[in-house]
Design an enzyme around this catalytic site. Structure first.
Site, mmCIF file in Angstrom:
data_model
loop_
_atom_site.group_PDB
_atom_site.id
_atom_site.type_symbol
_atom_site.label_atom_id
_atom_site.label_comp_id
_atom_site.label_asym_id
_atom_site.label_seq_id
_atom_site.Cartn_x
_atom_site.Cartn_y
_atom_site.Cartn_z
ATOM 1 N N HIS B 160 0.897 -1.316 0.039
ATOM 2 C CA HIS B 160 0.012 -0.003 0.039
ATOM 3 C C HIS B 160 0.832 1.332 0.034
ATOM 4 O O HIS B 160 0.390 2.507 -0.060
ATOM 5 C CB HIS B 160 -1.023 -0.003 1.214
ATOM 6 N N ASP B 196 -2.652 -10.574 -2.431
ATOM 7 C CA ASP B 196 -3.092 -10.001 -1.517
ATOM 8 C C ASP B 196 -4.819 -9.707 -1.427
ATOM 9 O O ASP B 196 -5.152 -9.231 -2.551
ATOM 10 C CB ASP B 196 -2.507 -8.800 -0.866
ATOM 11 N N HIS B 198 -6.078 -7.212 -0.350
ATOM 12 C CA HIS B 198 -6.386 -5.871 -0.774
ATOM 13 C C HIS B 198 -5.674 -5.214 -2.051
ATOM 14 O O HIS B 198 -4.247 -5.636 -2.207
ATOM 15 C CB HIS B 198 -5.857 -4.905 0.472
ATOM 16 N N ASP B 285 -4.470 -12.964 3.448
ATOM 17 C CA ASP B 285 -5.873 -12.398 3.888
ATOM 18 C C ASP B 285 -7.017 -12.795 3.099
ATOM 19 O O ASP B 285 -7.953 -12.236 3.405
ATOM 20 C CB ASP B 285 -5.780 -10.946 4.237
#
Lengths: 343, 343
Positions: B160, B196, B198, B285
């Site tokens: 991120h 991931d 996200h 995740d």
């Protein structure tokens, strides 16, 4: 001059805010308007009027429909999702991220439409801000119908709110809404003079590409002062708006003399623009006792400010913005208004 | 495959975070790496190496000097100003505001360089992130010296973090730093596959205008899932980068079958790109038990993921990203690595 006031501002009552990273009691509180109203009444300024009701279309002239749609229902939506107390943003679109796609997630929309965690979104924020916009619109109509001046006594303030975002205690940009109303009622040019300690980033953003509204602001230099990311001297407008945005930042701690020198520069620019009407974003956080600002005007300086504004000879709408030294806010605001009337 | 690990990650230990507006215990915690390291050792994967030390210049290939300069001293500066505990941003530049002028005010710089209040800046964040970058660089060097694969066991994660901002628990973009290192060591093309839950908004932002790094990401649709403001299917790259960014968003709750179908699409794109090396941003995740995500992979699915990645036949660097079901993170990560090795 007449004052326009709506007690609905009381609906916006924040529990706390985050100030430079610390959780503190909210500075922008109900008592601010109480003190100003009391000073207006004590000074026997003139009638205190209730606002008329205006259609949302008048507000959509300045704010985006998607933002208004969010704001109107935001706190109810927050509560329906289990949120308690006031709502704050927690994630926002930085450079390179998108603001065009509207997320369904509530927290994401909170962040899409705001730029700080110092502006609690309360259950009454919309009602209070909407009532304030009605006050601003009523004030514009008073000017349009021939009044020389009027005072819009509102809170929460407005000048940090942009076309589609809130922040800096502001949700709807009352000064911008009033300016647009004056244009819609026949004015060709409107000037906005922002004398709040903090740069009116929202007002600048709204009119940055236009030449029918001149924006002049005297404020603490954003290099050290809130809102930090706008308000520099080299921001002169864009497109049709080039030359119609004048920022006069002063270093924190600047003297009263240098403040009035900057004011004179600003007034000269307003004179040169020859507007049909003037709106004053009237913050009195330039006061030496303000708890979050760093200029040093005394209560005795405010009548001089009012007299200098009057010397422009323009129909003038005063719109309340900041000022957080609550006990003195009434005297300082009314000092400006009486200085204007006395000249 | 060898694992590169540095215990300095323990320096980054957050007290709490703000998750969708609520103050909660930090999800990104020290124990995550402990569980993964234990699983690596239990599986007898191969040696666990300490990273070499690299010059900051290797990181400046990806992150802006002004951001690194801020991050390096940020918490000490915060403390010197009286700040206690972890630091969080409180005001940030929204649309129409400026990011080019560097404010002197600390809170303003916190907001300039971050995009959420879910990423506590702790006294040890820089040390931990910097050690993680050394791990990523060491991994890239291992590939460059002929290793078929390596595993960078780091936290905080990186995908991120953008060229000049932190957020999403990430400070330095380990995958991007490793990709750039591989290019600097002679690779012509590097692909990054981000699995991931996200979207890897930071990685996308860093390489969005370039054709020497292909970015492919499978993730929860940003319309409802973090990071909300990037990761849509229509983001295909800009300038030279057009066609070298592939987002494969899936709705929250998507089935395992649809996840593997998206993976196949992503792998096809990587094959078509014919890179010299592959970096996998390995978040687990996607696991059904993850506390903040909404896919439903089972522990038994991860070896299949590893085997499919192996089928590309590329030198492959696995870089740990998210995964917050702490007790299962080790088995899920090592499941991928063993699946890769077993094929």
């Amino acid at each position: 001059m007449k004052t326009i006031y709506n007690a609905a501002h009381r609906a916006h009552q924040a529990e706390h805010e985050f100030f430079r990273g610390e959780k503190v009691a909210a500075f922008e509180k109900v008592e601010r308007a109480d003190w100003v109203l009391r000073a207006v009444e004590t000074a026997k300024l003139d009638d205190v009027l209730q606002p008329k009701s205006f259609d949302d279309a008048c507000i959509e002239r300045v704010h985006s429909p998607r933002y208004l749609s969010f704001l109107r229902r935001a706190h109810a939506e927050y509560q329906s999702l289990g949120g308690t107390g006031d709502a704050f943003p927690s994630v926002w679109p930085i450079r390179g991220m998108r603001s065009d796609a509207l997320p369904e997630n509530f927290a994401a929309r909170m962040g899409l439409f705001s730029f700080d965690s110092g502006t609690p979104l309360t259950s009454g924020s919309w009602a209070a801000a909407r009532a304030g916009a009605d006050c601003a619109l009523t004030g514009a109509d008073l000017l349009s119908s021939g009044e020389r001046a009027a005072f819009v006594l509102t809170r929460p303030p407005g000048h940090h709110a942009g076309s589609d975002f809130f922040g800096g205690y502001c949700f709807l940009n009352n000064a911008a809404i009033a300016a647009q109303r004056l244009l819609d009622l026949g004015c060709k040019r409107v000037a906005i003079l922002d004398v709040d300690y903090h740069h009116g980033n929202g007002t600048q953003e709204i009119f940055y590409g236009r030449d029918d509204v001149l924006f002049v602001s005297i404020h603490g230099d954003p290099i050290t002062e809130y809102p930090f990311f706008l308000g520099h001297a080299d921001e002169c407008g864009a497109g049709d708006g080039v030359g119609f945005n004048l920022n006069l930042p002063l270093p924190a701690g600047a003297s009263v003399a240098s403040w009035f020198a900057a004011l004179e520069t600003g007034l000269q620019r307003v004179r040169g623009y020859a507007p049909d009407a003037l709106i004053v974003s009237l913050g009195v956080d330039t006061f030496e006792g303000d708890p979050i600002s760093h200029f040093s005007l005394k209560t005795s300086d405010y009548p001089k400010l009012g007299a200098l504004i009057e010397s422009l000879g323009l129909p003038t709408l005063f719109v309340l913005e900041g000022g957080y030294a609550v006990a003195e806010i009434g005297d300082n605001v009314v000092g400006v208004l009486r200085g204007f009337e006395a000249r």
